[in-house]
Design an enzyme around this catalytic site. Sequence first.
Site, PDB file in Angstrom:
ATOM      1  N   ARG A  42       0.815  -1.244   0.000  1.00  0.00           N
ATOM      2  CA  ARG A  42       0.000   0.000   0.000  1.00  0.00           C
ATOM      3  C   ARG A  42       0.835   1.273   0.000  1.00  0.00           C
ATOM      4  NH1 ARG A  42      -3.025  -3.091   3.742  1.00  0.00           N
ATOM      5  NH2 ARG A  42      -4.693  -4.170   2.630  1.00  0.00           N
ATOM      6  N   LYS A  60       3.164  11.262 -11.343  1.00  0.00           N
ATOM      7  CA  LYS A  60       2.244  10.418 -12.118  1.00  0.00           C
ATOM      8  C   LYS A  60       2.952   9.111 -12.418  1.00  0.00           C
ATOM      9  CE  LYS A  60      -0.835  13.557 -14.554  1.00  0.00           C
ATOM     10  NZ  LYS A  60      -1.232  14.077 -15.874  1.00  0.00           N
ATOM     11  N   GLU A  94       8.733  17.402 -25.351  1.00  0.00           N
ATOM     12  CA  GLU A  94       8.213  17.827 -24.038  1.00  0.00           C
ATOM     13  C   GLU A  94       8.872  19.134 -23.602  1.00  0.00           C
ATOM     14  OE1 GLU A  94       5.623  16.331 -22.776  1.00  0.00           O
ATOM     15  OE2 GLU A  94       5.755  14.144 -22.961  1.00  0.00           O
ATOM     16  N   LYS A  98       7.602  22.719 -14.744  1.00  0.00           N
ATOM     17  CA  LYS A  98       6.713  21.621 -14.341  1.00  0.00           C
ATOM     18  C   LYS A  98       6.447  21.653 -12.846  1.00  0.00           C
ATOM     19  CE  LYS A  98       5.270  16.929 -14.660  1.00  0.00           C
ATOM     20  NZ  LYS A  98       5.296  15.647 -15.316  1.00  0.00           N
ATOM     21  N   GLU A 157      -4.193  17.091 -10.612  1.00  0.00           N
ATOM     22  CA  GLU A 157      -4.855  17.469 -11.869  1.00  0.00           C
ATOM     23  C   GLU A 157      -6.351  17.715 -11.714  1.00  0.00           C
ATOM     24  OE1 GLU A 157      -3.070  15.685 -15.412  1.00  0.00           O
ATOM     25  OE2 GLU A 157      -5.011  15.854 -16.376  1.00  0.00           O
ATOM     26  N   ARG A 184      -3.118  21.588 -13.907  1.00  0.00           N
ATOM     27  CA  ARG A 184      -2.116  20.593 -14.318  1.00  0.00           C
ATOM     28  C   ARG A 184      -2.421  19.993 -15.695  1.00  0.00           C
ATOM     29  NH1 ARG A 184       1.145  15.907 -10.958  1.00  0.00           N
ATOM     30  NH2 ARG A 184       2.161  15.063 -12.802  1.00  0.00           N
ATOM     31  N   ASN A 241      -0.642  18.433 -20.512  1.00  0.00           N
ATOM     32  CA  ASN A 241      -1.003  17.411 -21.502  1.00  0.00           C
ATOM     33  C   ASN A 241      -1.242  17.995 -22.885  1.00  0.00           C
ATOM     34  OD1 ASN A 241      -0.948  15.273 -19.654  1.00  0.00           O
ATOM     35  ND2 ASN A 241      -2.946  15.881 -18.878  1.00  0.00           N
ATOM     36  N   HIS A 278      -1.261  15.728 -25.915  1.00  0.00           N
ATOM     37  CA  HIS A 278      -1.235  14.337 -25.465  1.00  0.00           C
ATOM     38  C   HIS A 278      -2.482  13.555 -25.863  1.00  0.00           C
ATOM     39  CE1 HIS A 278       2.263  15.677 -23.307  1.00  0.00           C
ATOM     40  NE2 HIS A 278       2.421  14.540 -22.655  1.00  0.00           N
ATOM     41  N   HIS A 311      -1.660  10.298 -27.539  1.00  0.00           N
ATOM     42  CA  HIS A 311      -2.011   8.996 -26.958  1.00  0.00           C
ATOM     43  C   HIS A 311      -2.845   8.171 -27.940  1.00  0.00           C
ATOM     44  CE1 HIS A 311      -1.425  10.352 -22.476  1.00  0.00           C
ATOM     45  NE2 HIS A 311      -0.288  10.130 -23.102  1.00  0.00           N
ATOM     46  N   HIS A 329       6.731   8.145 -27.572  1.00  0.00           N
ATOM     47  CA  HIS A 329       5.799   9.049 -26.896  1.00  0.00           C
ATOM     48  C   HIS A 329       6.053  10.503 -27.318  1.00  0.00           C
ATOM     49  CE1 HIS A 329       3.262  10.686 -23.737  1.00  0.00           C
ATOM     50  NE2 HIS A 329       4.278  11.431 -23.320  1.00  0.00           N
TER      51      HIS A 329
HETATM   52  P1  NAD Z   1      11.820   5.014 -22.522  1.00  0.00           P
HETATM   53  O1  NAD Z   1      11.751   4.904 -21.067  1.00  0.00           O
HETATM   54  O2  NAD Z   1      11.234   3.916 -23.331  1.00  0.00           O
HETATM   55  O3  NAD Z   1      13.327   5.240 -22.949  1.00  0.00           O
HETATM   56  C1  NAD Z   1      13.622   5.375 -24.319  1.00  0.00           C
HETATM   57  C2  NAD Z   1      14.734   4.417 -24.766  1.00  0.00           C
HETATM   58  O4  NAD Z   1      16.008   4.940 -24.368  1.00  0.00           O
HETATM   59  C3  NAD Z   1      14.653   3.045 -24.166  1.00  0.00           C
HETATM   60  O5  NAD Z   1      15.058   2.109 -25.133  1.00  0.00           O
HETATM   61  C4  NAD Z   1      15.666   3.095 -23.031  1.00  0.00           C
HETATM   62  O6  NAD Z   1      16.159   1.841 -22.668  1.00  0.00           O
HETATM   63  C5  NAD Z   1      16.743   3.940 -23.649  1.00  0.00           C
HETATM   64  N1  NAD Z   1      17.576   4.683 -22.718  1.00  0.00           N
HETATM   65  C6  NAD Z   1      17.180   5.317 -21.589  1.00  0.00           C
HETATM   66  N2  NAD Z   1      18.187   6.036 -21.090  1.00  0.00           N
HETATM   67  C7  NAD Z   1      19.257   5.825 -21.874  1.00  0.00           C
HETATM   68  C8  NAD Z   1      20.581   6.308 -21.877  1.00  0.00           C
HETATM   69  N3  NAD Z   1      21.003   7.207 -20.981  1.00  0.00           N
HETATM   70  N4  NAD Z   1      21.423   5.859 -22.824  1.00  0.00           N
HETATM   71  C9  NAD Z   1      20.999   4.989 -23.774  1.00  0.00           C
HETATM   72  N5  NAD Z   1      19.745   4.536 -23.850  1.00  0.00           N
HETATM   73  C10 NAD Z   1      18.885   4.953 -22.915  1.00  0.00           C
HETATM   74  O7  NAD Z   1      11.082   6.351 -23.041  1.00  0.00           O
HETATM   75  P2  NAD Z   1      10.989   7.825 -22.455  1.00  0.00           P
HETATM   76  O8  NAD Z   1      10.840   8.690 -23.638  1.00  0.00           O
HETATM   77  O9  NAD Z   1      12.023   8.098 -21.467  1.00  0.00           O
HETATM   78  O10 NAD Z   1       9.618   7.794 -21.650  1.00  0.00           O
HETATM   79  C11 NAD Z   1       8.386   7.596 -22.294  1.00  0.00           C
HETATM   80  C12 NAD Z   1       7.369   7.144 -21.279  1.00  0.00           C
HETATM   81  O11 NAD Z   1       7.198   8.164 -20.299  1.00  0.00           O
HETATM   82  C13 NAD Z   1       6.002   6.884 -21.865  1.00  0.00           C
HETATM   83  O12 NAD Z   1       5.529   5.664 -21.381  1.00  0.00           O
HETATM   84  C14 NAD Z   1       5.160   8.024 -21.337  1.00  0.00           C
HETATM   85  O13 NAD Z   1       3.821   7.671 -21.180  1.00  0.00           O
HETATM   86  C15 NAD Z   1       5.819   8.322 -20.033  1.00  0.00           C
HETATM   87  N6  NAD Z   1       5.610   9.676 -19.535  1.00  0.00           N
HETATM   88  C16 NAD Z   1       5.172   9.823 -18.265  1.00  0.00           C
HETATM   89  C17 NAD Z   1       4.992  11.083 -17.735  1.00  0.00           C
HETATM   90  C18 NAD Z   1       4.606  11.245 -16.295  1.00  0.00           C
HETATM   91  O14 NAD Z   1       4.289  12.373 -15.887  1.00  0.00           O
HETATM   92  N7  NAD Z   1       4.651  10.205 -15.504  1.00  0.00           N
HETATM   93  C19 NAD Z   1       5.243  12.212 -18.524  1.00  0.00           C
HETATM   94  C20 NAD Z   1       5.696  12.027 -19.828  1.00  0.00           C
HETATM   95  C21 NAD Z   1       5.875  10.751 -20.322  1.00  0.00           C
HETATM   96  N1  GLY Z   2       2.974  14.773 -18.242  1.00  0.00           N
HETATM   97  C1  GLY Z   2       1.783  15.274 -17.665  1.00  0.00           C
HETATM   98  C2  GLY Z   2       1.821  15.487 -16.183  1.00  0.00           C
HETATM   99  O1  GLY Z   2       2.763  15.188 -15.507  1.00  0.00           O
HETATM  100  O2  GLY Z   2       0.848  15.944 -15.645  1.00  0.00           O
END
Ligand code: NAD
Ligand code: GLY
Length: 358
Positions: free
Chosen positions: A118, A140, A182, A224, A234, A238, A242, A245, A249, A262
């Site tokens: 939890r 998030k 972003e 941010k 949100e 907030r 998006n 997005h 999405h 993404h």
């Molecule tokens: P990812 O985590 O898939 O990383 C992209 C690629 O880069 C992967 O293959 C990873 O293994 C590789 N990689 C990572 N760091 C590296 C490094 N230093 N050197 C070499 N390779 C490396 O993608 P991302 O773009 O980081 O994240 C996308 C995800 O984030 C999506 O699922 C999206 O929904 C989520 N997201 C969440 C929020 C939130 O607020 N929580 C906001 C934006 C995006």
């Molecule tokens: N990426 C959207 C948020 O963090 O609210």
Amino acid sequence: MHTLTVDLAERSYPIYIDTGLLSVDGLLEKHIQGRQVCIVTNDTIAPLYLEVLQSHLREFSCSTVVLPDGEAHKNLDTLNNIFDELLADRHNRTTTLIALGGGVVGDMTGFAAAAYQRGVNFIQIPTTLLSQVDSSVGGKTGVNHPLGKNMIGAFHQPQCVLIDTDVINTLPEKELFAGLAEVIKYGLICDLDFFLWLEENIDDLLRKDPIALAYAIERSCADKAKVVAEDEREGGIRAILNLGHTFGHAIETEQGYGAWLHGEAVGIGMVMAAELSALQGRISLEDVARIKRLIERAHLPLVAPNGMSDDKFLAHMAVDKKVLDGRLRLVLLDEIGKAVVTSEIEVSDVKKALAACR
Ligand code: NAD
Ligand code: GLY
């Protein structure tokens, strides 16, 4: 070292930003309360950065989970690998999970931390530009469902975010471009001066100039953190984070998770939102052209996926988290640097905005 604070009363936490932070002793350790830690990473990042991280954790009982790499694995099945390890190694409620990776690892680790017994502590060590400027900040967390992106998750804030800007050196170019989407987003939604700075300095970011990167990361995190501090869960403002997005999405879900990055989907989603804003008379066509130019310079696509019909877009957009009482709500622009959330949306205008990106 630059330190920002995400100001959330008892859930406040620091964001540390600097070169070489992964090699600094003592920084991480002060955010770990118990004796147990569990590093979660993936099979691409582990060979690059796991050892240096483990070297700071010798005084702790440390488990490691190496997940398969990729957005396609951001689901409940893969999440179970983390719970399996935590239970097998008898992690208790004082354990701390450490996310070492991009947004996929960060979102999954955060969600595992929110759910395990939890709720336990976790730390974000983001390794992509996208995760350093966005996903590691704000709490998030979650996973994808075949019917909708990030549809299963929780708000759960980390203890700290540790951003080592050096890790961008190993990041593939395509991932750098995705992160820039972003970064550009902050300029568009709330920071005109930053947008102007990006127009001047995007080439430095593209060649991974360390000073330009550090500036863009810090400015993005500050923007941010400000929005999140105002509206953690949100309920209102907030949602501007998006921008693009809802369109993005839809692309990610329809094309299959991982087919479009993404950031790529968000990039074209922001162009669609800009086109729609112009159709509503909120911004000028010159503004749209300027936005497109910056997105294009970041090597992000400006054309929607081949064969993805208006109906497919609209069907996916109807399950967006911003939909209220069956009404589509979108983030649009009143000007460059000022976003607005509105449900005053004509489907015919959405179709025209999509047509402009065909
Ligand atoms: P990812 O985590 O898939 O990383 C992209 C690629 O880069 C992967 O293959 C990873 O293994 C590789 N990689 C990572 N760091 C590296 C490094 N230093 N050197 C070499 N390779 C490396 O993608 P991302 O773009 O980081 O994240 C996308 C995800 O984030 C999506 O699922 C999206 O929904 C989520 N997201 C969440 C929020 C939130 O607020 N929580 C906001 C934006 C995006
Ligand atoms: N990426 C959207 C948020 O963090 O609210």
